[in-house]
Design a protein around this motif. Sequence first.
Motif, short mmCIF file in Angstrom:
data_model
loop_
_atom_site.label_atom_id
_atom_site.label_comp_id
_atom_site.label_asym_id
_atom_site.label_seq_id
_atom_site.Cartn_x
_atom_site.Cartn_y
_atom_site.Cartn_z
N ALA A 1 31.63 52.59 62.61
CA ALA A 1 31.59 51.17 62.92
C ALA A 1 32.81 50.77 63.73
O ALA A 1 33.88 51.39 63.63
CB ALA A 1 31.52 50.34 61.64
N VAL A 2 32.65 49.74 64.51
CA VAL A 2 33.74 49.18 65.31
C VAL A 2 33.63 47.67 65.28
O VAL A 2 32.53 47.11 65.16
CB VAL A 2 33.69 49.71 66.76
N ALA A 3 34.78 46.99 65.35
CA ALA A 3 34.79 45.53 65.33
C ALA A 3 35.72 44.99 66.40
O ALA A 3 36.79 45.56 66.66
CB ALA A 3 35.22 45.00 63.97
N SER A 4 35.31 43.90 66.99
CA SER A 4 36.12 43.16 67.93
C SER A 4 35.71 41.71 67.82
O SER A 4 34.58 41.39 67.44
CB SER A 4 35.90 43.66 69.37
N ARG A 5 36.63 40.81 68.16
CA ARG A 5 36.27 39.39 68.17
C ARG A 5 35.36 39.05 69.35
O ARG A 5 34.84 37.94 69.42
CB ARG A 5 37.53 38.54 68.18
N ARG A 6 35.19 40.01 70.26
CA ARG A 6 34.23 39.85 71.35
C ARG A 6 33.08 40.83 71.11
O ARG A 6 33.24 42.04 71.26
CB ARG A 6 34.90 40.13 72.70
N PRO A 7 31.92 40.35 70.69
CA PRO A 7 30.80 41.23 70.34
C PRO A 7 30.43 42.21 71.45
O PRO A 7 30.10 43.37 71.18
CB PRO A 7 29.65 40.25 70.06
N GLU A 8 30.50 41.76 72.71
CA GLU A 8 30.14 42.65 73.81
C GLU A 8 31.12 43.82 73.93
O GLU A 8 30.73 44.93 74.30
CB GLU A 8 30.07 41.87 75.13
N SER A 9 32.40 43.56 73.62
CA SER A 9 33.40 44.63 73.65
C SER A 9 33.13 45.64 72.54
O SER A 9 33.23 46.86 72.74
CB SER A 9 34.80 44.05 73.51
#
Length: 342
Positions: A34-42
């Motif tokens: 899994a990966v998370a960013s405050r920018r969903p596209e990123s």
Amino acid sequence: MAERSVRWGILATGGIAAAFAADLVDLPDARIVAVASRRPESAAAFAERFGAERAYGDWESLAADAEVDVVYVATPHSAHRAAAGVCLAAGRNVLCEKAFTLNAREAGELVALAKEHDRFLMEAMWMYCNPLIRRLKALVEDGAIGEVRTVQADFGLAGPFPAAHRLRDPALGGGALLDLGVYPVSFAQLLLGEPDGVAARSVLSPEGVDLQTGALLSWDGGALATLHCSIAGGTAVTASVTGSRGRIDVPSGFFHPDRFVLHRDGREPEEFAADPADGPRTSLRHEAVEVMRALRTGETESPLVPLEGTLAVMRTLDAIRDRAGVRYPGEADAAHASLART
């Protein structure tokens, strides 16, 4: 976990996150889930690039993912306290980039949170996990150069960095010290422990971050460390340790060396080279391997990167900033207990 791959979550999608993920992909017993960013596209683009199964547009969803064994926090260090805190509170183990936090107070809060939830926590000080640095430390501890008298280390980038760059932004913990100076300080304290005295001067940018900083650390036993960091000029990025019976010189890129030279009084110099089997000198794999080893044995901290050592480095960085007059938004002038040291 002993019989399966360790499942990683990656929090943030910048350059260091990509470098770490690329090394994880090459480890047979690691899997990015899994990966998370405050920018969903990123997050989605990063997940596709590295084969992660899930991409989240917020930190909380990653922290709540029960199939994640450990989260690598790769945000700017100004966000480490918040990002790592969310993960620890949700029961995730954490590997957090350096500088560990903005200051020692925040670092202490993360350590307390990890202990409260009985979770593994480690600073991503890859230098401490590097096999050649470990060899250097062992030689020093075995008395190869006698009693350590001085440590010298520097890390400077040529720049120039525009005012809008993250390294010039006080809100992001900008400046040379936390981004680069953490390496010389950590190198000195790896060999000598926490100093008894700290002196420092900085050249500040118009925004109030340090463009370059020089520090003199001292120990009651007589040892000194002269350290320098800069975002205003490229330096040699070397280190040297001098003892009562010799010295060790580490060439450019001292924090991930491919060799070092041991000079013992009355003997020919000895060169120690990195083992090609350990991978490229830029590899972050060693810290990942150490995290997975500790998780499989049920440890909540690493003996290579102990939490008290991380706290000690943060106290020294606080003291250097205090002497140099560097403050970040929201910090009180006398917020850190470590600043009482002389």
